[in-house]
Design a protein around this motif. Structure first.
Motif, PDB file in Angstrom:
ATOM      1  N   SER A  59       0.706  -1.260   0.006  1.00 52.22           N
ATOM      2  CA  SER A  59       0.001   0.060   0.041  1.00 52.22           C
ATOM      3  C   SER A  59       0.701   1.227   0.177  1.00 52.22           C
ATOM      4  CB  SER A  59      -0.769  -0.025   1.295  1.00 52.22           C
ATOM      5  OG  SER A  59      -0.252   0.069   2.473  1.00 52.22           O
ATOM      6  N   SER A  60       2.152   1.431   0.485  1.00 54.88           N
ATOM      7  CA  SER A  60       2.988   2.411   0.616  1.00 54.88           C
ATOM      8  C   SER A  60       3.373   2.954  -0.593  1.00 54.88           C
ATOM      9  CB  SER A  60       3.620   2.443   1.703  1.00 54.88           C
ATOM     10  OG  SER A  60       4.830   1.307   1.569  1.00 54.88           O
ATOM     11  N   GLY A  61       3.393   1.981  -1.791  1.00 48.79           N
ATOM     12  CA  GLY A  61       4.026   2.094  -2.905  1.00 48.79           C
ATOM     13  C   GLY A  61       5.512   2.387  -3.134  1.00 48.79           C
ATOM     14  N   VAL A  62       6.251   1.803  -1.934  1.00 49.26           N
ATOM     15  CA  VAL A  62       7.440   1.638  -2.148  1.00 49.26           C
ATOM     16  C   VAL A  62       8.021   0.287  -1.722  1.00 49.26           C
ATOM     17  CG1 VAL A  62       9.858   2.652  -1.052  1.00 49.26           C
ATOM     18  CG2 VAL A  62       8.035   4.016  -1.941  1.00 49.26           C
ATOM     19  N   TYR A  63       8.958  -0.378  -2.574  1.00 45.98           N
ATOM     20  CA  TYR A  63       9.305  -1.786  -1.695  1.00 45.98           C
ATOM     21  C   TYR A  63      11.002  -1.519  -2.243  1.00 45.98           C
ATOM     22  CZ  TYR A  63       6.342  -5.894  -1.392  1.00 45.98           C
ATOM     23  OH  TYR A  63       5.801  -6.528  -0.878  1.00 45.98           O
ATOM     24  N   GLN A  64      11.702  -2.230  -1.217  1.00 44.71           N
ATOM     25  CA  GLN A  64      13.210  -1.892  -1.012  1.00 44.71           C
ATOM     26  C   GLN A  64      13.653  -3.612  -1.370  1.00 44.71           C
ATOM     27  OE1 GLN A  64      15.588   0.343  -0.700  1.00 44.71           O
ATOM     28  NE2 GLN A  64      13.922   1.496  -1.323  1.00 44.71           N
ATOM     29  N   TYR A  65      14.194  -3.606  -2.749  1.00 41.37           N
ATOM     30  CA  TYR A  65      14.603  -4.953  -2.815  1.00 41.37           C
ATOM     31  C   TYR A  65      16.226  -5.179  -2.645  1.00 41.37           C
ATOM     32  CZ  TYR A  65      10.453  -5.850  -5.661  1.00 41.37           C
ATOM     33  OH  TYR A  65       8.978  -5.756  -6.208  1.00 41.37           O
ATOM     34  N   ASP A  66      16.571  -6.307  -2.091  1.00 38.19           N
ATOM     35  CA  ASP A  66      17.992  -6.866  -2.223  1.00 38.19           C
ATOM     36  C   ASP A  66      17.977  -8.462  -2.668  1.00 38.19           C
ATOM     37  OD1 ASP A  66      17.622  -6.813   1.181  1.00 38.19           O
ATOM     38  OD2 ASP A  66      17.660  -8.531  -0.089  1.00 38.19           O
ATOM     39  N   ASN A  67      18.967  -8.828  -2.788  1.00 36.91           N
ATOM     40  CA  ASN A  67      19.279 -10.022  -3.424  1.00 36.91           C
ATOM     41  C   ASN A  67      18.669 -11.211  -2.484  1.00 36.91           C
ATOM     42  OD1 ASN A  67      20.430  -8.959  -5.805  1.00 36.91           O
ATOM     43  ND2 ASN A  67      22.366  -9.462  -4.850  1.00 36.91           N
ATOM     44  N   GLU A  68      18.525 -11.125  -1.361  1.00 40.75           N
ATOM     45  CA  GLU A  68      18.261 -12.188  -0.374  1.00 40.75           C
ATOM     46  C   GLU A  68      16.907 -12.238  -0.312  1.00 40.75           C
ATOM     47  OE1 GLU A  68      20.022 -10.544   2.930  1.00 40.75           O
ATOM     48  OE2 GLU A  68      21.688 -10.019   2.234  1.00 40.75           O
ATOM     49  N   LYS A  69      15.812 -11.112  -0.771  1.00 36.83           N
ATOM     50  CA  LYS A  69      14.753 -11.149  -0.507  1.00 36.83           C
ATOM     51  C   LYS A  69      13.643 -10.976  -1.769  1.00 36.83           C
ATOM     52  CE  LYS A  69      15.116 -10.546   3.866  1.00 36.83           C
ATOM     53  NZ  LYS A  69      14.807 -11.753   4.768  1.00 36.83           N
ATOM     54  N   LYS A  70      14.329 -11.338  -2.771  1.00 33.02           N
ATOM     55  CA  LYS A  70      13.527 -10.896  -4.078  1.00 33.02           C
ATOM     56  C   LYS A  70      12.553 -12.408  -4.320  1.00 33.02           C
ATOM     57  CE  LYS A  70      16.589  -8.546  -7.240  1.00 33.02           C
ATOM     58  NZ  LYS A  70      17.401  -8.402  -8.283  1.00 33.02           N
ATOM     59  N   GLN A  71      13.087 -13.360  -3.861  1.00 38.29           N
ATOM     60  CA  GLN A  71      12.065 -14.591  -3.841  1.00 38.29           C
ATOM     61  C   GLN A  71      10.886 -14.505  -2.953  1.00 38.29           C
ATOM     62  OE1 GLN A  71      14.540 -18.175  -3.505  1.00 38.29           O
ATOM     63  NE2 GLN A  71      15.732 -17.708  -4.976  1.00 38.29           N
ATOM     64  N   ALA A  72      11.263 -14.110  -1.648  1.00 36.44           N
ATOM     65  CA  ALA A  72      10.108 -13.721  -0.723  1.00 36.44           C
ATOM     66  C   ALA A  72       9.202 -12.786  -1.120  1.00 36.44           C
ATOM     67  CB  ALA A  72      10.659 -13.394   0.567  1.00 36.44           C
TER      68      ALA A  72
ATOM     69  N   ARG B  92       6.671 -14.126  -3.630  1.00 39.93           N
ATOM     70  CA  ARG B  92       5.773 -15.083  -2.938  1.00 39.93           C
ATOM     71  C   ARG B  92       4.599 -14.402  -2.065  1.00 39.93           C
ATOM     72  NH1 ARG B  92      10.324 -18.007  -1.151  1.00 39.93           N
ATOM     73  NH2 ARG B  92      10.201 -16.875   0.850  1.00 39.93           N
ATOM     74  N   ARG B  93       5.010 -12.944  -1.616  1.00 36.13           N
ATOM     75  CA  ARG B  93       3.880 -12.446  -0.895  1.00 36.13           C
ATOM     76  C   ARG B  93       4.222 -10.794  -0.951  1.00 36.13           C
ATOM     77  NH1 ARG B  93       6.633  -9.368   0.505  1.00 36.13           N
ATOM     78  NH2 ARG B  93       8.374  -9.326   2.267  1.00 36.13           N
ATOM     79  N   ALA B  94       3.019 -10.174  -0.430  1.00 35.67           N
ATOM     80  CA  ALA B  94       3.189  -8.774  -0.139  1.00 35.67           C
ATOM     81  C   ALA B  94       2.352  -8.453   0.940  1.00 35.67           C
ATOM     82  CB  ALA B  94       2.916  -7.769  -1.550  1.00 35.67           C
ATOM     83  N   GLY B  95       2.610  -7.367   1.523  1.00 34.92           N
ATOM     84  CA  GLY B  95       1.743  -6.941   2.612  1.00 34.92           C
ATOM     85  C   GLY B  95       1.623  -5.696   2.879  1.00 34.92           C
ATOM     86  N   PRO B  96       0.515  -5.077   3.321  1.00 34.28           N
ATOM     87  CA  PRO B  96       0.428  -3.636   3.467  1.00 34.28           C
ATOM     88  C   PRO B  96       1.341  -3.103   4.770  1.00 34.28           C
ATOM     89  CG  PRO B  96      -1.812  -4.658   3.395  1.00 34.28           C
ATOM     90  CD  PRO B  96      -0.678  -5.657   3.394  1.00 34.28           C
ATOM     91  N   TYR B  97       1.864  -1.915   4.404  1.00 37.40           N
ATOM     92  CA  TYR B  97       2.877  -1.415   5.645  1.00 37.40           C
ATOM     93  C   TYR B  97       2.378  -0.289   6.186  1.00 37.40           C
ATOM     94  CZ  TYR B  97       5.855  -5.054   3.675  1.00 37.40           C
ATOM     95  OH  TYR B  97       6.405  -6.068   3.047  1.00 37.40           O
ATOM     96  N   PHE B  98       2.729   0.206   7.344  1.00 37.67           N
ATOM     97  CA  PHE B  98       2.145   1.420   8.094  1.00 37.67           C
ATOM     98  C   PHE B  98       2.953   2.319   7.324  1.00 37.67           C
ATOM     99  CE2 PHE B  98       2.627   4.682  11.181  1.00 37.67           C
ATOM    100  CZ  PHE B  98       1.257   4.760  11.821  1.00 37.67           C
TER     101      PHE B  98
END
Length: 599
Positions: free
Chosen positions: A34-47, A50-56
């Motif tokens: 929901s916040s429109g911003v995702y921070q990617y790094d090599n370790e987390k791309k697969q995760a 798999r999922r996405a969740g709204p953030y405060f």
């Protein structure tokens, strides 16, 4: 919302997630937030695939290589890192942060309260320190009841009779004596400087002091602590100078434990109690001692969980919750899907019922910790669970065990350059505690007596139900929900976690850990993620706005779950994660002034 371009590898993972979702009848998670911003790094791309969740919020993590402090206030975190830079270890920094919070964060930071510490050294050895408050010697089980045995409203919450014997100072003395590296004078000096020279109020602290001014005056009619001389409202950026508190801290600096539990400070505290009808005496103070306890250590999947034993209920409850959901494919189901949420709610329902029945001060009652976290016992707790409908809390009681004898807190996490880690949760209980300020000493007293079961079956200020195991008795420690926790992976430090939040502490820590371990979030994403809470009674699930999708809400309601969207927020997490490259990710909650500082 932004479209997210996935790599070929991530697309494959997403396909597998879709396939798994189809097999379980779940709708596949949408890779958005929901916040429109995702921070990617090599370790987390697969995760992320798999999922996405709204953030405060889209707050980003703080990264450090040599040390990290995450606490409720930027000045306190700065103090901790300065101690680390000066050659102090994690315990030195934690002690300095505890005393700094007593100055800069009067709503929950304290020397007039108590808390719990989980410490893991860089060899993997773990220790836990219980510096929870105690009931005074004149306390008794009916002290908050009238002649008809009815609870007298607010007597255990506001005013002098609401306070237990403080443990924070003795706890810090004990921690430093055993593990500190710098001198006691060095770790106290930053707090003294902040008290005597003043701290610039944040907007949140200014609003808090303005909001509580009338109650401060009602409880302390002859004092003007935490108020401006001209009685006008505080504004962000104005200096709060606390000369009396500074003198109290100097006595503690010069005399150690005796600077609080004996001598002038003890005399002032006892006189304040006598003046307002409280029952804490100088003898109660002299007799108080923190207790080293054996940590609770168990596993979840391939991780080791190190957490706090009773008098905290948090560690037992956390391990129960983790084990209850471990057999379920939470990762495949997805973050806050209806099935994931359902098993988590049902686990919470049963664990809070156990808490009410079995948990109390282990120095006074037999607490069946081993049985409560036994997997065979926990399997029996699922006997009446049915995916088709919500369990009715009226039909859920504490479990059966043969032979058994019958929302303002603060947390901080510290990791030093050598890999020593401290997780501390400390509290006055309610915001600004009992609102009693010790005349001449300048510090607030707790209202922890409300954490006892003041009458079996009657909820406390957080709605928690208690029973005889947590009844008031002289010298007894009241039950707590505080859940400072450290997580290991493959024998190495992985995560330091904790939060304030009264009864919601346990479930907030629980979700924050699962968000990382099962849902592949970074530490900061996990802290930012919206949360929910169920505590057996009242039989409802509260949730932050956006925590559940419309589809999840519809499915849960169709099964009989009562859902209530909150107008406020859940948790004030301050966490640290050690990344695979050895750097430290400090993750402080965007819901308040919480701040991570690293170097």
């Amino acid at each position: 919302m932004k479209k997210v371009t996935l790599s070929i590898h991530c697309a494959i993972i997403l396909f597998l997630a879709l396939l798994g979702a189809c097999r379980t009848g779940q709708k596949a998670p949408d890779v958005r937030q929901s916040s429109g911003v995702y921070q990617y790094d090599n370790e987390k791309k697969q995760a992320v695939a798999r999922r996405a969740g709204p953030y405060f919020s889209d707050r980003q993590a703080v990264v450090g290589r040599s040390g990290m402090v995450a606490s409720a206030h930027p000045e306190a975190s700065r103090v901790g890192v300065d101690i680390l830079k000066a050659g102090g270890n994690a315990v030195d920094a934690a002690v300095a942060v505890q005393f700094a919070l007593a100055v800069v964060y009067p709503g929950a930071g304290n020397i007039g309260g108590g808390g719990f510490m989980v410490y893991r050294d860089n060899t993997g050895q773990a220790y836990t320190l219980d510096y929870r408050e105690k009931a005074p010697e004149k306390a008794h089980k009916d002290m908050y009841l009238d002649s008809a045995q009815n609870v007298i409203p607010r007597l255990s919450i506001t005013g002098h009779l609401a306070s237990g014997v403080p443990g924070s100072v003795d706890g810090m003395v004990e921690a430093h004596r055993r593990f500190g590296r710098l001198t006691w004078a060095q770790v106290l000096q930053p707090a003294i400087d902040l008290a005597e020279k003043g701290v610039a109020l944040t907007e949140r602290e200014a609003l808090g002091l303005n909001r509580t001014r009338s109650s401060f005056l009602a409880v302390n009619p002859d004092k003007r602590y935490f108020m401006k001389a001209d009685t006008t409202d505080w504004k962000a950026g104005e200096l709060l100078i606390q000369k009396d508190l500074g003198q109290t801290l100097r006595r503690i600096q010069q005399q150690g434990r005796a600077g609080f539990y004996e001598g002038e400070t003890a005399r002032l505290l006892a006189a304040e109690m006598q003046r307002g009808g409280g029952i804490i005496s100088e003898a109660d103070l002299k007799n108080y001692h923190a207790v080293w306890r054996d940590p609770l250590v168990d596993t979840y999947r391939n991780y080791k969980i190190i957490t706090m034993p009773p008098t905290s209920s948090g560690g037992v409850a956390l391990l129960q919750l983790m084990k209850l959901v471990e057999p379920y494919p939470l990762r495949r189901w997805g973050w806050n899907s209806d099935s994931t949420v359902q098993v988590m709610i049902e686990a919470e329902r049963r664990v809070y019922a156990d808490r009410a029945k079995f948990l109390g001060d282990p120095d006074f009652v037999k607490v069946p910790v081993a049985q409560l976290i036994d997997r065979n016992y926990l399997q029996t707790r699922w006997a009446d669970f049915n995916f088709a409908r919500a369990t009715d809390s009226r039909n859920v009681k504490g479990g059966n065990m043969p032979g058994y004898e019958s929302l303002e807190t603060t947390h901080f996490s510290v990791v030093d350059k050598d890999g020593n880690a401290v997780s501390i949760t400390t509290t006055l209980n309610g915001g600004y505690g009992s609102r009693v300020v010790v005349g001449g000493a300048g510090f607030l007293m707790n209202n922890e007596m409300d954490d006892f079961s003041i009458k079996p079956g009657v909820p406390n200020m957080f709605g928690l139900i208690g029973n005889q195991a947590n009844a008031i008795a002289p010298g007894k420690r009241m039950l707590s929900s505080m859940t400072p926790t450290i997580v290991e992976q493959d024998g190495k430090l992985y995560m330091v976690v904790g939060t304030p939040g009264g009864s919601t502490i346990i479930t907030s820590v629980y979700q924050t850990i699962l968000n990382v371990l099962d849902h592949g979030m970074t530490m900061q994403q996990s802290v930012n993620a919206l949360k929910f809470h169920h505590q057996w009674l009242p039989d409802k699930t509260t949730f932050e706005n956006g925590a559940f999708s419309d589809e999840t809400i519809q499915k849960l309601q169709s099964r009989g779950y009562v859902l209530e969207q909150l107008t406020n927020s859940l948790g004030r997490m301050d966490c640290i994660l050690r990344r695979p490259d050895g750097t430290l990710e400090g993750a402080s909650d965007p819901r308040a002034d919480n701040t991570s500082v690293g170097y």
